[in-house]
Scaffold this active site. Sequence first.
Site, PDB file in Angstrom:
ATOM      1  N   THR A   1      -6.713  -1.415   9.853  1.00  0.00           N
ATOM      2  CA  THR A   1      -6.598  -0.478  10.977  1.00  0.00           C
ATOM      3  C   THR A   1      -6.299  -1.183  12.302  1.00  0.00           C
ATOM      4  O   THR A   1      -7.111  -1.983  12.779  1.00  0.00           O
ATOM      5  CB  THR A   1      -7.851   0.406  11.157  1.00  0.00           C
ATOM      6  OG1 THR A   1      -8.264   0.917   9.888  1.00  0.00           O
ATOM      7  CG2 THR A   1      -7.540   1.583  12.069  1.00  0.00           C
TER       8      THR A   1
ATOM      9  N   LYS B   1     -13.163   2.389   0.389  1.00  0.00           N
ATOM     10  CA  LYS B   1     -12.894   2.328   1.822  1.00  0.00           C
ATOM     11  C   LYS B   1     -14.177   2.662   2.585  1.00  0.00           C
ATOM     12  O   LYS B   1     -14.724   3.749   2.450  1.00  0.00           O
ATOM     13  CB  LYS B   1     -11.769   3.296   2.181  1.00  0.00           C
ATOM     14  CG  LYS B   1     -10.433   2.904   1.566  1.00  0.00           C
ATOM     15  CD  LYS B   1      -9.355   3.944   1.781  1.00  0.00           C
ATOM     16  CE  LYS B   1      -8.941   4.060   3.223  1.00  0.00           C
ATOM     17  NZ  LYS B   1      -7.781   4.984   3.370  1.00  0.00           N
TER      18      LYS B   1
ATOM     19  N   ARG C   1       0.861  -1.192   0.000  1.00  0.00           N
ATOM     20  CA  ARG C   1       0.000   0.000   0.000  1.00  0.00           C
ATOM     21  C   ARG C   1       0.885   1.227   0.000  1.00  0.00           C
ATOM     22  O   ARG C   1       1.792   1.356   0.836  1.00  0.00           O
ATOM     23  CB  ARG C   1      -0.890   0.005   1.242  1.00  0.00           C
ATOM     24  CG  ARG C   1      -1.625   1.320   1.492  1.00  0.00           C
ATOM     25  CD  ARG C   1      -2.451   1.219   2.766  1.00  0.00           C
ATOM     26  NE  ARG C   1      -3.081   2.475   3.146  1.00  0.00           N
ATOM     27  CZ  ARG C   1      -2.724   3.206   4.200  1.00  0.00           C
ATOM     28  NH1 ARG C   1      -1.729   2.796   4.984  1.00  0.00           N
ATOM     29  NH2 ARG C   1      -3.353   4.337   4.490  1.00  0.00           N
TER      30      ARG C   1
ATOM     31  N   ARG D   1      -9.871  18.393   9.438  1.00  0.00           N
ATOM     32  CA  ARG D   1      -9.043  18.534  10.628  1.00  0.00           C
ATOM     33  C   ARG D   1      -9.197  19.924  11.238  1.00  0.00           C
ATOM     34  O   ARG D   1      -9.573  20.878  10.547  1.00  0.00           O
ATOM     35  CB  ARG D   1      -7.564  18.315  10.284  1.00  0.00           C
ATOM     36  CG  ARG D   1      -7.253  16.923   9.749  1.00  0.00           C
ATOM     37  CD  ARG D   1      -5.754  16.754   9.517  1.00  0.00           C
ATOM     38  NE  ARG D   1      -5.420  15.440   9.009  1.00  0.00           N
ATOM     39  CZ  ARG D   1      -5.281  14.355   9.750  1.00  0.00           C
ATOM     40  NH1 ARG D   1      -5.445  14.440  11.052  1.00  0.00           N
ATOM     41  NH2 ARG D   1      -4.984  13.194   9.210  1.00  0.00           N
TER      42      ARG D   1
END
Length: 487
Positions: A279, A221, A33, A74
Amino acid sequence: MLRRTKIVATLGPATDSPEALDKLIEAGIDVVRLNFSHGSEEEHLNRAETVRNRARAHGRQVGVMADLQGPKIRIGKFVGGKIQLAEGDAFCIDMGMEIDAGTQEAVGTTYKELHNDLSRGDSLLLDDGRIVLWVRDVDGNKVNCRVTVGGALSNNKGINLQGGGLSAAALTDKDRADILIAAKMQADYVAVSFVRSAEDVREARKLLIDAGWGECGIVSKMERAEAIPVADEIIAESDGIMVARGDLGVEIGDASLPPVQKRLIKLARSMDRFAITATQMMESMIENPIPTRAEVFDVANAVLDGTDAVMLSGETAVGKYPEKVVEAMSNICIEAEQQRAAKVSGHRMNEHFRRRDEAIAMAAMYTANHLGVKAIASLTESGHTALWMSRISSGIPIFAMTRNLQTRRKVTMYRGVYPVSFDLTDKSKGEINQEMIDELVRRGVVRTKDTVILTKGDLVGEGGGTNTMKICRVGSMSADDLDAESS
């Protein structure tokens, strides 16, 4: 013993040297990845080229997945670097504040439309849920909140809305530029972050086609709460999914993750797509040479759920023990695959098939599981037959034999499928059959008197043409037997 579950390893500073890559390949990675949240175009292109060169030197095929950053929502930066919030404090997220001017009372954000998505009573989760803010009111472009879970808050931490619903588009301008880089490196897969709908997947595919790399597979995803109710629509447009448990867990709650993970993997397999579980799978091994027992159980349960691949992130990108974590994960997968739950399947037993090659794939697996077959060799152009076969839980290895390099790279993601470079388009049927069997013998997976299944098409080299299944006993077939086929 061949491991069926594939391992995806994230590349980074810890794996940049050829020596480190050699160790990862020897440990058994199947796909790498490339995290497009970090690094330059040159770094990504160099990593893709280097891993392919090192894999070739080892006689292996390793796939490449480019993982797009997506919309990073963010907070900004604090003048002092961080603040301490206590329960009951008032705190404001101010769209008009400079990105680096945060104070004890307020901070800016990278997502300037945040105030349009919120109303009184919403809960914002910052820093993966470590800080929780309850929205008191929205005053223009200011979101006034009360702290319900306090703690230290530092620069650039992520923002999630509990339950989902932030309207930021899945594909940003940076992602569109990065898709061009993925096409340039001929990535085998592109992972699209924060997918909300099937339309996001269609847009990504169009961008890849426009960039001249329509062969690339798309991994959606699953990390937004609003994606879960429409998962079947998203999966239908995708080549596979990634159960990205970080942001997804923040939005739906960690306690809801296990059943959602199981449902998504089952749904993907039922729709003939692959699934990656990701994850924090072995996160303690970023610093430690052995995993925790909880991590061992987590990986094993993903295997028992039917995942095609398990993914490592920081463990291999920046961790101290990249090859050790791959070895540990591989051992866990192999052990879990021996359990009956990982070998039994009722997939599509009561459904009609749409294509001849699909019917051959299902017939081959049904026969193999009931006849003591040691291995299956599938002569394939596109890899579809091998993919359909891999949807059936089984302990029988499937060898995708193909002259097509892109197909060999893509099947690295399919559970229980192993790519083989194979080009015999100028041979007779009997010669092809014998060479397929000889290849299995050379690899040490079968020996004399073992039963194997071969699948291929009458027109060798034509995609989608698989119409033949042949049951053979190694070392017991005459030339006439090898030439005789039924479809």
